[in-house]
Design a protein around this motif. Sequence first.
Motif, PDB file in Angstrom:
ATOM      1  N   LEU A 167       0.693   5.925   3.504  1.00 27.41           N
ATOM      2  CA  LEU A 167      -0.166   4.857   2.979  1.00 27.41           C
ATOM      3  C   LEU A 167      -1.499   5.297   2.316  1.00 27.41           C
ATOM      4  N   ASP A 168      -2.064   6.245   3.044  1.00 29.66           N
ATOM      5  CA  ASP A 168      -3.301   7.035   2.449  1.00 29.66           C
ATOM      6  C   ASP A 168      -2.943   7.812   1.418  1.00 29.66           C
ATOM      7  N   PHE A 169      -1.535   8.639   1.420  1.00 31.47           N
ATOM      8  CA  PHE A 169      -1.375   9.391   0.239  1.00 31.47           C
ATOM      9  C   PHE A 169      -1.310   8.405  -1.152  1.00 31.47           C
TER      10      PHE A 169
ATOM     11  N   SER B 135       3.027   6.692   9.259  1.00 32.35           N
ATOM     12  CA  SER B 135       2.980   5.965   8.207  1.00 32.35           C
ATOM     13  C   SER B 135       1.518   5.739   7.848  1.00 32.35           C
ATOM     14  N   HIS B 136       0.620   6.142   8.388  1.00 34.29           N
ATOM     15  CA  HIS B 136      -0.893   6.435   7.944  1.00 34.29           C
ATOM     16  C   HIS B 136      -0.888   7.291   6.758  1.00 34.29           C
ATOM     17  N   TRP B 137      -0.338   8.432   6.923  1.00 30.82           N
ATOM     18  CA  TRP B 137      -0.383   9.466   5.913  1.00 30.82           C
ATOM     19  C   TRP B 137       0.287   9.043   4.711  1.00 30.82           C
TER      20      TRP B 137
ATOM     21  N   SER C 178      -7.746  14.938  11.037  1.00 25.67           N
ATOM     22  CA  SER C 178      -6.980  13.701  11.244  1.00 25.67           C
ATOM     23  C   SER C 178      -6.101  13.233  10.082  1.00 25.67           C
ATOM     24  N   HIS C 179      -6.312  14.007   8.832  1.00 24.72           N
ATOM     25  CA  HIS C 179      -5.521  13.428   7.666  1.00 24.72           C
ATOM     26  C   HIS C 179      -4.500  14.708   6.845  1.00 24.72           C
ATOM     27  N   SER C 180      -4.392  15.619   7.654  1.00 24.42           N
ATOM     28  CA  SER C 180      -3.528  16.656   7.051  1.00 24.42           C
ATOM     29  C   SER C 180      -2.096  16.153   7.268  1.00 24.42           C
TER      30      SER C 180
HETATM   31 ZN   LIG Z   1      -6.630   7.299   6.589  1.00 21.85          ZN
END
Ligand SMILES: [Zn+2]
Length: 187
Positions: free
Chosen positions: A74-76, A70-72, A34-36
């Motif tokens: 923002l999480d970054f 954009s989720h990546w 989900s997050h790479s």
């Molecule tokens: Zn996330």
Amino acid sequence: MVWPVLVLLGIERFRIVPGFTAVNPFDFTYYPWSHSLLMTIVWSLLFGLVYFAASRDRAGAVWVGIVVASHWVLDFVSHRPDMPLYPGGSQKLGLSLWQSIPATFAVEGLMFAAGIAIYVQATKSRDRIGSIAWWAFVALLIALYIPGPWASRPPSESSVAIFGIIALLIFGPWAYWLDAHREPRLA
Ligand SMILES: [Zn+2]
């Protein structure tokens, strides 16, 4: 949307570690699907293509892809260095904004305010629901967000995932509903 489902299926993992960041206690130990960065690009293309197939709206599909990607970003910015570049990669990235409550409130608060300003400038309510449902949505998000750093420890990892899914099932349709009661404010 993808992460809590993968957590409940046991494919991805995180731990509740009180104090892990100043803002929340989540230690994301394993979430490459989900997050790479690589999989984020895959999800963006996939969601954009599905949206295009359903709507035939090219510009809308591009924006759906951008929003997913954009989720990546923002999480970054917010996570401790736990964001993998690709599944199996050992390098993890993150700027650790969540290590500071004031910095988090400043950055996330400004972005939230900017989002509200853009939406209010771009749309106007068609009826009372378009106004009441919209501002109630904003008020509830703020009421859930502000106490976050001082909230008690969640009972379990799976309860966090289930709460996330329930929140998405409520807030997604709610946003769709309120948006259907608003219309573009043509300049
Ligand atoms: Zn996330």
